[in-house]
Write an enzyme that holds these catalytic residues in place. Structure first.
Site, mmCIF file in Angstrom:
data_model
loop_
_atom_site.group_PDB
_atom_site.id
_atom_site.type_symbol
_atom_site.label_atom_id
_atom_site.label_comp_id
_atom_site.label_asym_id
_atom_site.label_seq_id
_atom_site.Cartn_x
_atom_site.Cartn_y
_atom_site.Cartn_z
ATOM 1 N N TYR A 214 0.304 -24.014 -61.136
ATOM 2 C CA TYR A 214 0.350 -22.574 -60.828
ATOM 3 C C TYR A 214 1.169 -22.377 -59.568
ATOM 4 C CZ TYR A 214 -3.934 -22.283 -63.772
ATOM 5 O OH TYR A 214 -4.870 -22.369 -64.779
ATOM 6 N N LEU B 28 -11.014 -12.711 -70.685
ATOM 7 C CA LEU B 28 -10.778 -11.316 -71.082
ATOM 8 C C LEU B 28 -9.569 -11.196 -72.012
ATOM 9 C CD1 LEU B 28 -11.532 -9.509 -67.696
ATOM 10 C CD2 LEU B 28 -12.987 -9.645 -69.730
ATOM 11 N N GLY C 289 -6.419 -9.903 -70.640
ATOM 12 C CA GLY C 289 -6.514 -8.502 -70.243
ATOM 13 C C GLY C 289 -6.803 -7.544 -71.382
ATOM 14 N N LEU D 279 -9.336 -7.320 -73.345
ATOM 15 C CA LEU D 279 -10.720 -6.864 -73.390
ATOM 16 C C LEU D 279 -11.079 -5.906 -72.256
ATOM 17 C CD1 LEU D 279 -12.390 -10.203 -74.513
ATOM 18 C CD2 LEU D 279 -11.899 -8.197 -75.914
ATOM 19 N N GLY E 73 -9.566 -3.128 -72.213
ATOM 20 C CA GLY E 73 -9.318 -1.843 -72.859
ATOM 21 C C GLY E 73 -8.028 -1.195 -72.403
ATOM 22 N N LYS E 74 -7.272 -1.926 -71.590
ATOM 23 C CA LYS E 74 -6.027 -1.379 -71.037
ATOM 24 C C LYS E 74 -4.932 -1.249 -72.087
ATOM 25 C CE LYS E 74 -2.741 -2.473 -67.303
ATOM 26 N NZ LYS E 74 -2.506 -3.389 -66.168
#
Length: 316
Positions: free
Chosen positions: A53, A213, A216, A218, A220-221
């Site tokens: 990373y 998630l 991302g 999950l 809802g974005k």
């Protein structure tokens, strides 16, 4: 906050594992420090990173470890944290590399970047499929004996190689993996539940799911294609924009409305109910996102909630 014990270890962790892939990528050092401070102030103590990373920024990697290292040194809180990082990056010799040579070299580089003398949980990040498991485990044994690593764990290791690792460890009295980091969330259930959950039960592994998630989704974005441009990670959720994905979002919306919560909080609370899961790995790039994560261990989903989520995300 009630801590959870990592099985077969002396490690005690809060039930959310901060994913350090954003440090040096979507967050600069100042922003990273601010979020790490907030995370730590709220009683969370578990940070996950890797030697690669954020290689996608400049092709080198190590930026996340460097930022975490400078933050820990500046705050003087290393002994209050459980720190996980990974080895298995690509080399010219044979792509992903978990050979003894690469492990011994990589751990010293990670320790230097992290400005610490030990790593609490050291992961096989990617299996190279060719290094004998005995060689890998023997290298870890050296590191544990030297005090550089406390415990070892696995991520992206096939069920077959995982089983072989435990067999060899038992026969040759080598260190055993204590945890597994699989891809698991409401949108990605089948692989873990069919292939890895039985092994986790058999070998007593703690589970720290990554992409908890679904990159991302999950939160809802992302609800249609035009939403994908909302962030640098948007394209990663395109595969979930289908009837099944929208069905899961509908269930999350219903339950979050019932509990006056957020879809992401509900999705994490669903993971935390699972008896095998110790702490989901989640990234955040703002304080409001962090607050959503902090709420997950406090949210008590009832039987009706769990039934609705399980049905909406059923892969059969």
């Amino acid at each position: 906050m009630k801590k959870r014990t990592v099985k077969n270890t002396g490690l005690s962790v809060a039930p959310i594992n901060f994913g350090g892939n954003v440090f040096g990528w979507t967050l600069d050092e100042k922003q990273s420090f601010e979020l790490l401070d907030r995370f730590f102030e709220k009683g969370f103590n578990f940070i996950d990173t890797a030697d690669t990373y954020s290689w996608w920024v400049n092709g080198k990697g190590g930026q996340s470890e460097e930022i975490i290292g400078r933050w820990m040194k500046n705050r003087g809180n290393r002994n209050d944290l459980v720190l996980a990082t990974k080895v298995g990056s690509e080399t010219e010799e044979h792509g992903y590399d978990i050979s003894r040579k690469h492990i011994l070299k990589s751990v010293d580089e990670s320790l230097q970047r992290l400005q610490t003398d030990h790593i609490d949980l050291y992961y096989t990040h990617f299996d190279d499929q060719q290094t004998p498991v005995e060689e890998t485990l023997s290298a870890y044994d050296e590191l544990i004996r030297a005090g550089k690593v406390r415990y070892i764990a696995a991520s992206n290791v096939s069920p077959e190689r995982l089983k072989e690792s435990f067999k060899v460890a038992e026969e040759q009295h080598l260190p055993k993996y204590v945890a597994l980091q699989p891809h698991y969330n409401l949108m990605e259930r089948e692989g873990f539940e069919k292939k890895y959950a039985p092994l986790a039960e058999e070998y007593g592994l703690s589970i720290f799911p990554y992409w908890s998630l679904a990159a991302g989704f999950l939160t809802g974005k992302y609800r249609n294609e035009s939403d994908l441009s909302k962030s640098q990670r948007g394209e990663g959720v395109r595969k979930y924009l289908n009837p099944e994905g929208l069905q899961v979002l509908k269930a999350l919306d219903e339950i979050s409305s019932k509990h006056h919560s957020k879809p992401a909080t509900v999705a994490l609370a669903w993971l935390l109910v699972h008896p095998l899961i110790t702490a989901p790995i989640v990234s955040a790039t703002s304080e409001s996102q962090l607050e959503t994560l902090f709420a997950a261990p406090e949210l008590q989903l009832d039987h009706e909630d769990l039934e609705l989520l399980n049905k909406a995300s059923d892969f059969n």
